[in-house]
Motif scaffolding. Structure first.
Motif, short mmCIF file in Angstrom:
data_model
loop_
_atom_site.label_atom_id
_atom_site.label_comp_id
_atom_site.label_asym_id
_atom_site.label_seq_id
_atom_site.Cartn_x
_atom_site.Cartn_y
_atom_site.Cartn_z
N SER A 1 14.87 -15.66 19.76
CA SER A 1 14.46 -14.35 19.24
C SER A 1 15.15 -14.06 17.93
N ALA A 2 14.51 -13.21 17.12
CA ALA A 2 15.07 -12.79 15.83
C ALA A 2 14.49 -11.42 15.49
N SER A 3 15.31 -10.56 14.91
CA SER A 3 14.84 -9.24 14.48
C SER A 3 14.06 -9.36 13.17
N LEU A 4 13.09 -8.46 13.01
CA LEU A 4 12.32 -8.40 11.77
C LEU A 4 12.91 -7.33 10.87
N PRO A 5 12.80 -7.47 9.55
CA PRO A 5 13.35 -6.47 8.62
C PRO A 5 12.51 -5.19 8.64
N ALA A 6 13.10 -4.10 9.11
CA ALA A 6 12.38 -2.83 9.28
C ALA A 6 11.90 -2.24 7.95
N ASP A 7 12.48 -2.66 6.83
CA ASP A 7 12.08 -2.11 5.53
C ASP A 7 10.95 -2.90 4.86
N GLU A 8 10.49 -3.98 5.49
CA GLU A 8 9.40 -4.79 4.95
C GLU A 8 8.08 -4.04 5.15
N PRO A 9 7.19 -3.96 4.13
CA PRO A 9 5.97 -3.15 4.24
C PRO A 9 5.09 -3.46 5.44
N THR A 10 4.91 -4.72 5.79
CA THR A 10 4.06 -5.06 6.94
C THR A 10 4.70 -4.57 8.23
N ASP B 1 9.74 12.28 20.13
CA ASP B 1 10.01 13.48 19.33
C ASP B 1 10.18 13.01 17.88
N PRO B 2 9.33 13.49 16.95
CA PRO B 2 9.42 12.99 15.58
C PRO B 2 10.74 13.31 14.88
N ASN B 3 11.48 14.30 15.37
CA ASN B 3 12.75 14.67 14.75
C ASN B 3 13.95 13.99 15.40
N GLU B 4 13.79 13.43 16.59
CA GLU B 4 14.92 12.87 17.32
C GLU B 4 14.79 11.37 17.60
N ASP B 5 13.60 10.94 18.00
CA ASP B 5 13.40 9.57 18.47
C ASP B 5 12.98 8.65 17.33
N GLU B 6 12.98 7.36 17.60
CA GLU B 6 12.63 6.39 16.55
C GLU B 6 12.03 5.13 17.17
N MET B 7 11.36 4.40 16.34
CA MET B 7 10.87 3.09 16.75
C MET B 7 12.04 2.13 16.59
N GLY B 8 12.19 1.21 17.52
CA GLY B 8 13.24 0.21 17.40
C GLY B 8 12.86 -0.87 16.41
N VAL B 9 13.80 -1.71 16.07
CA VAL B 9 13.54 -2.83 15.17
C VAL B 9 12.72 -3.87 15.93
#
Length: 177
Positions: A11-20, A37-45
């Protein structure tokens, strides 16, 4: 590469700042609707996983028994509220994703599994065939934040070829008690 006694896949993480990657994460967030919650939660890498001949991932769940501390230093914790598992490459034999505690919602169609994307596994539950472009989505947590043990699953052994997939685990935050 992450080494783990439960898995032999890579496994390997993908760069979250890459446009795709940003685009994929935004589409995943929209799919979730009001779960996050758009103000609290987030998508993981996102994480790429690769299985070659003989590799597998034993039974496990994606939620954490003890939620992780927020990376921003705040007194919050997070857990993986849901899972996206998308097949990117399916040039393999075997490699199904097996959920031993999941039952089909409809009976077999004339007992014929040909062409079906899932099958009833001989040890119970459902096994989903890896098919490029297809994905599986499930919710890991109950509304109170505890893990749902029905989401235990395994990546069955690839008996030939190569399987590549992507995991996305949305993070739901809660105040630290």
């Amino acid at each position: 590469m992450i080494q783990n006694p439960y898995r032999t896949s890579w496994s390997a993480s993908l760069p979250a700042d890459e446009p795709t990657v940003k685009c994929v994460l935004e589409r995943s967030r929209r799919f979730l609707g009001t779960v996050l919650d758009p103000n609290e939660d987030e998508m993981g890498v996102p994480q790429l996983v690769r299985y070659t001949e003989g590799q597998e991932y034993n039974l496990h769940h994606d939620w954490m028994r003890i939620p992780h501390a927020a990376f921003d230093g705040s007194p919050r914790t997070f857990n993986r509220v849901a899972s996206f598992f998308v097949i990117l490459q399916d040039e393999c034999v075997g490699g199904e994703t097996w959920f031993p505690f999941v039952k089909p919602v409809s009976p077999q169609l004339n007992g014929n599994d040909e062409g079906r994307l899932w099958r009833e596994h001989e040890d119970g539950g459902l096994a989903f065939k890896p098919l490029a472009g297809n994905g599986i989505f499930w919710v890991n947590l109950f509304p109170n934040g505890t893990g749902d043990t029905r989401t235990v699953h395994a990546g069955l052994p690839v008996t030939g070829g190569l399987k590549t997939a992507m995991n996305i685990w949305p993070r739901q935050y809660r105040p630290n008690p």
